[in-house]
Scaffold this motif. Structure first.
Motif, PDB file in Angstrom:
ATOM      1  N   ALA A 199      -4.723  10.257  -5.230  1.00 19.94           N
ATOM      2  CA  ALA A 199      -4.509   9.643  -6.537  1.00 19.94           C
ATOM      3  C   ALA A 199      -3.393   8.618  -6.469  1.00 19.94           C
ATOM      4  O   ALA A 199      -2.613   8.564  -5.511  1.00 19.94           O
ATOM      5  N   HIS A 200      -3.297   7.816  -7.527  1.00 16.89           N
ATOM      6  CA  HIS A 200      -2.216   6.842  -7.603  1.00 16.89           C
ATOM      7  C   HIS A 200      -0.851   7.529  -7.574  1.00 16.89           C
ATOM      8  O   HIS A 200       0.141   6.961  -7.111  1.00 16.89           O
ATOM      9  N   GLU A 209       4.229   1.374  -0.830  1.00 10.93           N
ATOM     10  CA  GLU A 209       2.835   1.656  -0.501  1.00 10.93           C
ATOM     11  C   GLU A 209       2.628   1.960   0.981  1.00 10.93           C
ATOM     12  O   GLU A 209       1.918   2.928   1.318  1.00 10.93           O
ATOM     13  N   PRO A 210       3.200   1.161   1.897  1.00  8.19           N
ATOM     14  CA  PRO A 210       3.015   1.491   3.311  1.00  8.19           C
ATOM     15  C   PRO A 210       3.477   2.902   3.673  1.00  8.19           C
ATOM     16  O   PRO A 210       2.850   3.574   4.496  1.00  8.19           O
ATOM     17  N   ALA A 211       4.556   3.361   3.042  1.00  8.98           N
ATOM     18  CA  ALA A 211       5.044   4.709   3.334  1.00  8.98           C
ATOM     19  C   ALA A 211       4.025   5.759   2.897  1.00  8.98           C
ATOM     20  O   ALA A 211       3.799   6.760   3.591  1.00  8.98           O
ATOM     21  N   ALA A 212       3.415   5.537   1.743  1.00  8.09           N
ATOM     22  CA  ALA A 212       2.394   6.471   1.266  1.00  8.09           C
ATOM     23  C   ALA A 212       1.191   6.472   2.199  1.00  8.09           C
ATOM     24  O   ALA A 212       0.661   7.547   2.553  1.00  8.09           O
ATOM     25  N   PHE A 213       0.737   5.306   2.600  1.00 11.41           N
ATOM     26  CA  PHE A 213      -0.411   5.219   3.493  1.00 11.41           C
ATOM     27  C   PHE A 213      -0.114   5.873   4.841  1.00 11.41           C
ATOM     28  O   PHE A 213      -0.946   6.585   5.403  1.00 11.41           O
ATOM     29  N   LYS A 214       1.101   5.628   5.364  1.00 15.08           N
ATOM     30  CA  LYS A 214       1.472   6.219   6.655  1.00 15.08           C
ATOM     31  C   LYS A 214       1.473   7.741   6.565  1.00 15.08           C
ATOM     32  O   LYS A 214       1.001   8.436   7.476  1.00 15.08           O
ATOM     33  N   SER A 215       1.970   8.273   5.456  1.00  9.89           N
ATOM     34  CA  SER A 215       1.996   9.720   5.276  1.00  9.89           C
ATOM     35  C   SER A 215       0.586  10.294   5.299  1.00  9.89           C
ATOM     36  O   SER A 215       0.314  11.310   5.952  1.00  9.89           O
ATOM     37  N   THR A 230      -3.139   0.551  -6.491  1.00  6.88           N
ATOM     38  CA  THR A 230      -1.998   0.986  -7.300  1.00  6.88           C
ATOM     39  C   THR A 230      -1.184  -0.205  -7.772  1.00  6.88           C
ATOM     40  O   THR A 230      -0.710  -0.233  -8.923  1.00  6.88           O
ATOM     41  N   TYR A 231      -1.001  -1.192  -6.915  1.00  6.85           N
ATOM     42  CA  TYR A 231      -0.211  -2.372  -7.263  1.00  6.85           C
ATOM     43  C   TYR A 231      -1.097  -3.623  -7.215  1.00  6.85           C
ATOM     44  O   TYR A 231      -1.678  -4.033  -8.199  1.00  6.85           O
ATOM     45  N   ASP A 232      -1.228  -4.202  -6.058  1.00  8.18           N
ATOM     46  CA  ASP A 232      -2.043  -5.395  -5.837  1.00  8.18           C
ATOM     47  C   ASP A 232      -3.089  -5.064  -4.777  1.00  8.18           C
ATOM     48  O   ASP A 232      -2.739  -4.632  -3.672  1.00  8.18           O
ATOM     49  N   SER A 255     -10.334   0.352 -10.211  1.00  2.00           N
ATOM     50  CA  SER A 255     -10.122  -0.389 -11.458  1.00  2.00           C
ATOM     51  C   SER A 255     -10.423  -1.859 -11.247  1.00  2.00           C
ATOM     52  O   SER A 255     -10.567  -2.324 -10.118  1.00  2.00           O
ATOM     53  N   GLY A 256     -10.528  -2.583 -12.376  1.00  3.69           N
ATOM     54  CA  GLY A 256     -10.750  -4.018 -12.314  1.00  3.69           C
ATOM     55  C   GLY A 256     -12.209  -4.404 -12.328  1.00  3.69           C
ATOM     56  O   GLY A 256     -13.101  -3.564 -12.532  1.00  3.69           O
TER      57      GLY A 256
END
Length: 427
Positions: A199-200, A209-215, A230-232, A255-256
Protein backbone atom coordinates in the motif's frame (compact mmCIF):
# COMPACT_ATOMS: atom_id res chain seq x y z
CA UNK A 1 -20.79 -13.62 22.28
CA UNK A 2 -22.60 -16.90 21.58
CA UNK A 3 -22.05 -18.76 18.31
CA UNK A 4 -25.16 -20.00 16.55
CA UNK A 5 -25.47 -22.81 14.01
CA UNK A 6 -26.32 -22.05 10.36
CA UNK A 7 -29.94 -23.01 11.10
CA UNK A 8 -30.54 -19.62 12.72
CA UNK A 9 -29.45 -17.86 9.55
CA UNK A 10 -33.11 -17.76 8.63
CA UNK A 11 -36.20 -15.57 8.70
CA UNK A 12 -38.78 -15.87 11.43
CA UNK A 13 -41.61 -16.33 8.96
CA UNK A 14 -40.22 -19.75 8.04
CA UNK A 15 -40.56 -20.87 11.66
CA UNK A 16 -44.03 -19.32 11.78
CA UNK A 17 -45.05 -21.49 8.82
CA UNK A 18 -43.47 -24.60 10.32
CA UNK A 19 -45.31 -24.04 13.61
CA UNK A 20 -48.66 -23.57 11.89
CA UNK A 21 -48.13 -26.51 9.51
CA UNK A 22 -47.20 -28.81 12.38
CA UNK A 23 -50.36 -27.78 14.21
CA UNK A 24 -52.74 -28.28 11.24
CA UNK A 25 -51.11 -31.47 9.92
CA UNK A 26 -49.74 -30.16 6.61
CA UNK A 27 -46.06 -30.06 7.62
CA UNK A 28 -45.33 -33.51 6.18
CA UNK A 29 -46.93 -33.00 2.78
CA UNK A 30 -44.45 -33.81 0.01
CA UNK A 31 -43.49 -30.61 -1.76
CA UNK A 32 -41.20 -29.23 -4.43
CA UNK A 33 -39.63 -25.77 -4.21
CA UNK A 34 -37.69 -24.15 -7.03
CA UNK A 35 -35.12 -21.37 -7.20
CA UNK A 36 -35.21 -19.16 -10.28
CA UNK A 37 -34.92 -15.57 -11.45
CA UNK A 38 -37.90 -13.85 -13.01
CA UNK A 39 -35.56 -11.50 -14.85
CA UNK A 40 -31.86 -10.72 -15.09
CA UNK A 41 -30.41 -7.54 -13.57
CA UNK A 42 -30.69 -4.52 -15.86
CA UNK A 43 -28.10 -4.64 -18.61
CA UNK A 44 -27.19 -8.31 -18.13
CA UNK A 45 -27.51 -10.96 -20.83
CA UNK A 46 -26.80 -14.02 -18.70
CA UNK A 47 -26.49 -15.12 -15.09
CA UNK A 48 -23.81 -17.37 -13.62
CA UNK A 49 -24.68 -20.13 -11.18
CA UNK A 50 -22.36 -20.06 -8.16
CA UNK A 51 -22.55 -20.93 -4.49
CA UNK A 52 -23.77 -24.54 -4.47
CA UNK A 53 -20.46 -25.70 -3.05
CA UNK A 54 -20.75 -23.26 -0.16
CA UNK A 55 -24.42 -24.10 0.26
CA UNK A 56 -23.74 -27.82 0.55
CA UNK A 57 -21.07 -27.13 3.19
CA UNK A 58 -23.65 -25.17 5.17
CA UNK A 59 -26.30 -27.84 4.71
CA UNK A 60 -24.08 -30.53 6.21
CA UNK A 61 -24.16 -28.60 9.48
CA UNK A 62 -27.72 -27.31 9.25
CA UNK A 63 -29.31 -28.29 12.55
CA UNK A 64 -30.77 -26.51 15.55
CA UNK A 65 -28.62 -26.70 18.67
CA UNK A 66 -29.86 -26.54 22.22
CA UNK A 67 -28.67 -22.94 22.38
CA UNK A 68 -30.64 -22.10 19.23
CA UNK A 69 -33.81 -23.66 20.60
CA UNK A 70 -33.40 -21.99 24.00
CA UNK A 71 -33.24 -18.66 22.21
CA UNK A 72 -36.33 -19.40 20.09
CA UNK A 73 -38.32 -20.61 23.07
CA UNK A 74 -37.20 -17.76 25.29
CA UNK A 75 -38.20 -15.19 22.68
CA UNK A 76 -41.61 -16.81 22.26
CA UNK A 77 -40.96 -17.56 18.58
CA UNK A 78 -41.80 -21.28 18.69
CA UNK A 79 -43.97 -23.46 20.91
CA UNK A 80 -42.97 -26.71 22.58
CA UNK A 81 -44.06 -28.95 19.67
CA UNK A 82 -42.11 -26.88 17.13
CA UNK A 83 -39.08 -26.83 19.42
CA UNK A 84 -39.16 -30.61 19.60
CA UNK A 85 -39.40 -30.85 15.80
CA UNK A 86 -36.47 -28.44 15.36
CA UNK A 87 -34.34 -30.40 17.81
CA UNK A 88 -34.64 -33.43 15.51
CA UNK A 89 -34.27 -31.47 12.27
CA UNK A 90 -32.05 -32.81 9.53
CA UNK A 91 -32.80 -32.29 5.86
CA UNK A 92 -33.72 -35.72 4.51
CA UNK A 93 -34.97 -34.71 1.08
CA UNK A 94 -33.42 -34.21 -2.36
CA UNK A 95 -31.78 -31.22 -4.02
CA UNK A 96 -31.06 -31.06 -7.74
CA UNK A 97 -29.97 -28.13 -9.83
CA UNK A 98 -27.64 -26.49 -12.29
CA UNK A 99 -23.95 -27.16 -11.72
CA UNK A 100 -21.71 -24.40 -10.47
CA UNK A 101 -20.37 -22.51 -13.44
CA UNK A 102 -23.55 -23.06 -15.48
CA UNK A 103 -25.26 -20.10 -17.11
CA UNK A 104 -28.86 -19.27 -16.29
CA UNK A 105 -31.57 -17.08 -17.76
CA UNK A 106 -35.03 -15.84 -16.71
CA UNK A 107 -37.09 -18.86 -15.67
CA UNK A 108 -34.18 -21.31 -15.43
CA UNK A 109 -34.91 -23.78 -12.59
CA UNK A 110 -31.44 -23.51 -11.12
CA UNK A 111 -32.23 -25.37 -7.89
CA UNK A 112 -35.02 -27.83 -7.00
CA UNK A 113 -35.62 -28.79 -3.37
CA UNK A 114 -37.89 -31.77 -2.66
CA UNK A 115 -39.10 -33.14 0.66
CA UNK A 116 -41.70 -32.37 3.28
CA UNK A 117 -43.05 -28.84 3.39
CA UNK A 118 -41.50 -28.15 6.79
CA UNK A 119 -38.02 -29.45 6.03
CA UNK A 120 -37.88 -27.57 2.72
CA UNK A 121 -39.37 -24.24 3.76
CA UNK A 122 -36.92 -23.79 6.62
CA UNK A 123 -34.03 -23.76 4.09
CA UNK A 124 -35.34 -20.81 2.07
CA UNK A 125 -33.30 -18.00 3.59
CA UNK A 126 -30.03 -19.91 3.68
CA UNK A 127 -30.40 -21.01 0.06
CA UNK A 128 -31.30 -17.57 -1.23
CA UNK A 129 -28.69 -15.70 0.80
CA UNK A 130 -25.89 -17.92 -0.50
CA UNK A 131 -27.02 -18.14 -4.12
CA UNK A 132 -28.14 -14.52 -4.53
CA UNK A 133 -24.75 -13.31 -3.33
CA UNK A 134 -22.48 -15.75 -5.12
CA UNK A 135 -24.40 -15.70 -8.42
CA UNK A 136 -24.26 -11.90 -8.45
CA UNK A 137 -20.52 -11.81 -7.83
CA UNK A 138 -19.80 -14.54 -10.38
CA UNK A 139 -21.81 -12.80 -13.10
CA UNK A 140 -20.03 -9.49 -12.53
CA UNK A 141 -16.65 -11.23 -12.45
CA UNK A 142 -17.39 -13.17 -15.64
CA UNK A 143 -18.15 -9.92 -17.45
CA UNK A 144 -14.83 -8.50 -16.25
CA UNK A 145 -12.98 -11.59 -17.42
CA UNK A 146 -14.57 -11.23 -20.86
CA UNK A 147 -13.61 -7.54 -20.97
CA UNK A 148 -10.01 -8.37 -19.99
CA UNK A 149 -9.55 -10.52 -23.11
CA UNK A 150 -7.24 -13.04 -21.54
CA UNK A 151 -5.32 -10.70 -19.25
CA UNK A 152 -5.31 -11.87 -15.62
CA UNK A 153 -7.42 -10.13 -12.96
CA UNK A 154 -6.68 -10.09 -9.24
CA UNK A 155 -9.65 -10.01 -6.85
CA UNK A 156 -8.79 -7.45 -4.16
CA UNK A 157 -12.10 -6.34 -2.68
CA UNK A 158 -11.88 -7.72 0.85
CA UNK A 159 -11.76 -4.26 2.45
CA UNK A 160 -14.97 -3.22 0.71
CA UNK A 161 -17.38 -5.81 2.10
CA UNK A 162 -18.25 -7.98 5.12
CA UNK A 163 -15.42 -10.26 6.18
CA UNK A 164 -17.27 -13.50 5.34
CA UNK A 165 -18.71 -12.02 2.15
CA UNK A 166 -15.13 -11.22 1.13
CA UNK A 167 -14.19 -14.89 1.25
CA UNK A 168 -17.31 -15.94 -0.65
CA UNK A 169 -16.72 -13.21 -3.24
CA UNK A 170 -13.15 -14.35 -3.79
CA UNK A 171 -14.41 -17.88 -4.42
CA UNK A 172 -17.11 -16.73 -6.86
CA UNK A 173 -14.68 -14.46 -8.71
CA UNK A 174 -12.14 -17.26 -9.07
CA UNK A 175 -14.87 -19.58 -10.37
CA UNK A 176 -15.65 -16.88 -12.95
CA UNK A 177 -12.08 -16.78 -14.21
CA UNK A 178 -10.13 -14.38 -11.98
CA UNK A 179 -6.50 -15.42 -11.68
CA UNK A 180 -6.01 -14.89 -7.95
CA UNK A 181 -7.21 -13.16 -4.79
CA UNK A 182 -5.60 -10.99 -2.16
CA UNK A 183 -7.69 -12.69 0.57
CA UNK A 184 -5.67 -15.12 2.66
CA UNK A 185 -8.71 -16.88 4.13
CA UNK A 186 -10.03 -17.62 0.64
CA UNK A 187 -6.64 -19.03 -0.30
CA UNK A 188 -6.56 -21.26 2.76
CA UNK A 189 -10.20 -22.37 2.60
CA UNK A 190 -10.58 -22.94 -1.15
CA UNK A 191 -7.06 -23.29 -2.52
CA UNK A 192 -7.32 -20.11 -4.60
CA UNK A 193 -3.95 -18.63 -5.69
CA UNK A 194 -3.12 -15.53 -3.66
CA UNK A 195 -1.12 -12.46 -4.48
CA UNK A 196 -0.44 -9.00 -3.10
CA UNK A 197 1.67 -5.91 -3.58
CA UNK A 198 1.89 -3.14 -0.98
CA UNK A 199 0.00 0.00 0.00
CA UNK A 200 0.93 3.65 -0.22
CA UNK A 201 1.32 3.55 3.56
CA UNK A 202 4.45 1.42 3.18
CA UNK A 203 6.07 3.99 0.92
CA UNK A 204 5.05 6.86 3.20
CA UNK A 205 6.52 4.99 6.19
CA UNK A 206 10.02 5.33 4.78
CA UNK A 207 12.12 8.45 4.44
CA UNK A 208 11.90 8.32 0.68
CA UNK A 209 10.57 6.15 -2.14
CA UNK A 210 13.85 4.38 -2.99
CA UNK A 211 14.20 3.31 0.64
CA UNK A 212 10.73 1.79 0.59
CA UNK A 213 11.40 -0.04 -2.67
CA UNK A 214 14.76 -1.33 -1.41
CA UNK A 215 13.11 -2.67 1.74
CA UNK A 216 10.48 -4.56 -0.26
CA UNK A 217 12.99 -5.97 -2.75
CA UNK A 218 15.38 -6.98 0.02
CA UNK A 219 12.55 -8.87 1.74
CA UNK A 220 10.82 -10.41 -1.28
CA UNK A 221 13.32 -10.34 -4.13
CA UNK A 222 12.82 -8.95 -7.59
CA UNK A 223 9.81 -11.17 -8.23
CA UNK A 224 7.59 -8.60 -6.53
CA UNK A 225 5.40 -5.67 -7.53
CA UNK A 226 6.28 -2.10 -6.58
CA UNK A 227 3.56 0.52 -6.21
CA UNK A 228 4.87 3.54 -8.14
CA UNK A 229 2.19 6.24 -7.87
CA UNK A 230 2.61 7.51 -4.31
CA UNK A 231 4.32 10.69 -5.51
CA UNK A 232 5.22 10.99 -9.20
CA UNK A 233 4.68 7.93 -11.39
CA UNK A 234 7.51 8.56 -13.84
CA UNK A 235 10.01 9.12 -11.05
CA UNK A 236 8.52 6.17 -9.18
CA UNK A 237 9.26 3.90 -12.13
CA UNK A 238 12.81 5.23 -12.39
CA UNK A 239 13.31 4.62 -8.69
CA UNK A 240 11.87 1.11 -8.95
CA UNK A 241 14.19 0.07 -11.75
CA UNK A 242 17.18 1.79 -10.14
CA UNK A 243 16.60 -0.26 -6.98
CA UNK A 244 15.44 -3.59 -8.43
CA UNK A 245 17.06 -3.59 -11.83
CA UNK A 246 15.44 -4.23 -15.22
CA UNK A 247 14.23 -7.68 -14.25
CA UNK A 248 11.71 -6.37 -11.69
CA UNK A 249 8.55 -8.45 -12.00
CA UNK A 250 5.93 -5.66 -12.07
CA UNK A 251 4.86 -2.14 -11.16
CA UNK A 252 1.37 -1.16 -10.06
CA UNK A 253 -0.52 2.04 -10.86
CA UNK A 254 -3.55 2.75 -8.69
CA UNK A 255 -4.72 6.22 -9.77
CA UNK A 256 -4.94 8.75 -12.57
CA UNK A 257 -5.80 8.40 -16.24
CA UNK A 258 -4.84 4.76 -16.56
CA UNK A 259 -4.99 4.73 -20.34
CA UNK A 260 -2.44 7.50 -20.72
CA UNK A 261 -0.36 6.37 -17.75
CA UNK A 262 -0.12 2.80 -19.05
CA UNK A 263 1.24 4.03 -22.39
CA UNK A 264 3.79 6.37 -20.79
CA UNK A 265 4.81 3.76 -18.24
CA UNK A 266 5.43 1.12 -20.90
CA UNK A 267 7.55 3.53 -22.92
CA UNK A 268 9.55 4.52 -19.85
CA UNK A 269 10.07 0.94 -18.68
CA UNK A 270 11.25 -0.09 -22.13
CA UNK A 271 13.65 2.85 -22.29
CA UNK A 272 15.14 1.73 -18.96
CA UNK A 273 15.67 -1.79 -20.30
CA UNK A 274 12.81 -3.25 -18.23
CA UNK A 275 11.04 -4.68 -21.26
CA UNK A 276 9.70 -7.68 -19.34
CA UNK A 277 8.44 -5.74 -16.30
CA UNK A 278 4.66 -6.01 -16.19
CA UNK A 279 2.18 -3.20 -15.62
CA UNK A 280 -0.67 -3.84 -13.19
CA UNK A 281 -3.48 -1.30 -12.91
CA UNK A 282 -6.07 -1.00 -10.16
CA UNK A 283 -8.41 1.59 -8.68
CA UNK A 284 -12.20 1.15 -8.92
CA UNK A 285 -11.96 -1.17 -11.90
CA UNK A 286 -15.14 -2.67 -13.37
CA UNK A 287 -15.97 -4.37 -16.65
CA UNK A 288 -16.36 -1.06 -18.45
CA UNK A 289 -13.08 0.48 -17.31
CA UNK A 290 -11.32 -2.80 -18.06
CA UNK A 291 -12.80 -2.79 -21.57
CA UNK A 292 -11.57 0.77 -22.22
CA UNK A 293 -8.00 -0.42 -21.56
CA UNK A 294 -8.15 -3.28 -24.05
CA UNK A 295 -5.78 -1.59 -26.49
CA UNK A 296 -3.37 -0.30 -23.85
CA UNK A 297 -0.15 -1.98 -22.66
CA UNK A 298 -1.71 -3.32 -19.46
CA UNK A 299 -0.66 -6.79 -18.33
CA UNK A 300 -2.94 -7.35 -15.34
CA UNK A 301 -5.90 -5.75 -13.56
CA UNK A 302 -6.86 -5.48 -9.93
CA UNK A 303 -10.60 -5.32 -9.20
CA UNK A 304 -12.05 -4.59 -5.78
CA UNK A 305 -15.25 -2.75 -4.94
CA UNK A 306 -17.04 -3.48 -8.21
CA UNK A 307 -16.58 -7.23 -8.09
CA UNK A 308 -17.51 -7.75 -4.42
CA UNK A 309 -20.68 -5.67 -4.89
CA UNK A 310 -21.76 -7.32 -8.13
CA UNK A 311 -20.78 -4.29 -10.22
CA UNK A 312 -24.11 -2.57 -9.78
CA UNK A 313 -26.16 -5.75 -9.29
CA UNK A 314 -25.44 -6.95 -5.72
CA UNK A 315 -28.13 -9.64 -5.87
CA UNK A 316 -29.08 -12.09 -8.59
CA UNK A 317 -32.79 -11.57 -7.88
CA UNK A 318 -33.43 -15.25 -7.22
CA UNK A 319 -36.65 -16.42 -5.56
CA UNK A 320 -37.65 -19.67 -3.81
CA UNK A 321 -41.16 -20.76 -4.70
CA UNK A 322 -43.42 -23.72 -3.99
CA UNK A 323 -44.41 -25.35 -7.29
CA UNK A 324 -45.78 -28.76 -6.32
CA UNK A 325 -47.68 -30.33 -3.39
CA UNK A 326 -48.21 -34.11 -3.21
CA UNK A 327 -47.52 -34.39 -6.94
CA UNK A 328 -50.04 -31.65 -7.79
CA UNK A 329 -48.77 -28.47 -9.51
CA UNK A 330 -49.47 -25.29 -7.58
CA UNK A 331 -49.39 -21.85 -9.17
CA UNK A 332 -48.98 -18.40 -7.68
CA UNK A 333 -51.02 -15.89 -9.72
CA UNK A 334 -49.96 -12.59 -8.12
CA UNK A 335 -49.60 -9.75 -10.60
CA UNK A 336 -46.02 -9.55 -11.93
CA UNK A 337 -45.04 -12.47 -9.69
CA UNK A 338 -46.82 -15.43 -11.24
CA UNK A 339 -45.17 -18.86 -11.19
CA UNK A 340 -45.34 -21.91 -13.43
CA UNK A 341 -46.54 -24.97 -11.51
CA UNK A 342 -44.92 -28.37 -11.42
CA UNK A 343 -41.39 -29.67 -11.04
CA UNK A 344 -39.21 -28.57 -13.97
CA UNK A 345 -36.45 -30.20 -15.95
CA UNK A 346 -34.31 -28.29 -18.42
CA UNK A 347 -32.04 -28.78 -21.41
CA UNK A 348 -29.77 -26.45 -23.32
CA UNK A 349 -30.18 -26.84 -27.08
CA UNK A 350 -27.15 -26.38 -29.36
CA UNK A 351 -26.30 -26.27 -33.02
CA UNK A 352 -24.06 -29.09 -34.29
CA UNK A 353 -21.21 -26.55 -34.07
CA UNK A 354 -21.75 -26.27 -30.31
CA UNK A 355 -23.38 -22.84 -30.23
CA UNK A 356 -26.26 -22.65 -27.75
CA UNK A 357 -29.55 -21.60 -29.31
CA UNK A 358 -32.23 -22.08 -26.66
CA UNK A 359 -32.98 -23.31 -23.17
CA UNK A 360 -36.06 -25.49 -22.91
CA UNK A 361 -37.77 -25.91 -19.55
CA UNK A 362 -40.20 -28.80 -19.27
CA UNK A 363 -42.98 -28.44 -16.73
CA UNK A 364 -44.00 -31.82 -15.34
CA UNK A 365 -42.29 -34.39 -17.41
CA UNK A 366 -39.02 -35.84 -18.57
CA UNK A 367 -37.60 -33.88 -21.50
CA UNK A 368 -37.57 -35.48 -24.92
CA UNK A 369 -34.19 -34.10 -25.90
CA UNK A 370 -32.27 -34.12 -29.15
CA UNK A 371 -28.70 -35.26 -29.81
CA UNK A 372 -27.27 -31.75 -29.36
CA UNK A 373 -29.23 -31.01 -26.19
CA UNK A 374 -27.51 -30.97 -22.82
CA UNK A 375 -29.37 -31.86 -19.63
CA UNK A 376 -28.76 -29.10 -17.10
CA UNK A 377 -29.65 -30.52 -13.70
CA UNK A 378 -27.41 -32.64 -11.50
CA UNK A 379 -27.95 -34.17 -8.05
CA UNK A 380 -26.57 -32.37 -5.01
CA UNK A 381 -28.46 -34.17 -2.24
CA UNK A 382 -30.27 -37.52 -2.37
CA UNK A 383 -32.25 -38.71 0.64
CA UNK A 384 -30.44 -36.20 2.82
CA UNK A 385 -26.99 -37.38 1.73
CA UNK A 386 -24.87 -34.60 0.25
CA UNK A 387 -22.92 -35.59 -2.85
CA UNK A 388 -19.15 -35.27 -3.04
CA UNK A 389 -18.18 -31.69 -3.93
CA UNK A 390 -17.11 -30.84 -7.46
CA UNK A 391 -13.60 -29.32 -7.53
CA UNK A 392 -13.65 -25.55 -7.98
CA UNK A 393 -11.27 -25.87 -10.92
CA UNK A 394 -13.79 -28.10 -12.69
CA UNK A 395 -16.59 -25.56 -12.16
CA UNK A 396 -14.29 -22.82 -13.40
CA UNK A 397 -13.61 -24.74 -16.61
CA UNK A 398 -17.33 -25.50 -17.00
CA UNK A 399 -18.16 -21.79 -16.99
CA UNK A 400 -15.44 -21.09 -19.51
CA UNK A 401 -16.97 -23.64 -21.88
CA UNK A 402 -20.49 -22.28 -21.31
CA UNK A 403 -19.39 -18.75 -22.19
CA UNK A 404 -17.73 -20.04 -25.35
CA UNK A 405 -20.98 -21.74 -26.34
CA UNK A 406 -23.34 -18.74 -26.28
CA UNK A 407 -23.69 -16.46 -29.34
CA UNK A 408 -21.09 -13.69 -29.33
CA UNK A 409 -23.81 -11.04 -28.93
CA UNK A 410 -24.52 -12.53 -25.52
CA UNK A 411 -21.07 -11.49 -24.30
CA UNK A 412 -21.58 -7.80 -25.02
CA UNK A 413 -21.43 -5.45 -22.05
CA UNK A 414 -24.22 -3.31 -23.47
CA UNK A 415 -27.84 -3.88 -22.45
CA UNK A 416 -29.80 -6.35 -24.53
CA UNK A 417 -31.96 -9.45 -24.53
CA UNK A 418 -30.78 -12.62 -22.75
CA UNK A 419 -28.07 -14.42 -24.70
CA UNK A 420 -30.49 -17.24 -25.53
CA UNK A 421 -34.28 -17.49 -25.07
CA UNK A 422 -35.96 -19.75 -22.54
CA UNK A 423 -39.01 -21.70 -23.69
CA UNK A 424 -41.32 -23.33 -21.14
CA UNK A 425 -43.05 -26.46 -22.38
CA UNK A 426 -46.02 -27.79 -20.39
CA UNK A 427 -46.87 -31.47 -20.25
Amino acid sequence: MTDFAPALMTDQYELTMVSAALRDGTANRRCVFEVFARRLPVGRRYGVVAGQGRLMDQLRDFHFTGTDIDFLRGAGIVDADTAAWLADYRFRGDIDGYAEGELFFPGSPILTVSGTFAECVVLETLILSVLNHDCAIAAAAARMVTAARGRPIIEMGSRRTHEEAAIAAARAAYLAGFASTSNMAAGARYGIPTTGTSAHAFTLLHDDEPAAFKSQVDALGKNTTLLVDTYDIAQGIRNAIAVAGPDLRAVRIDSGDLSVLAQHSRELLDSLGATETKIIVSGDMDEYSIATLAAEPVDMYGAGTAVVTGSGAPTAGLVYKLVEVEGRPVVKRSENKATVGGRKTAVRRHKPTGTATEEIVFSQGVPDHLSNDRLLQVSFVAGGEVAEPVPLAESRDHLRQCLISIPWEGLKLSAGDPAIPVTVVSA
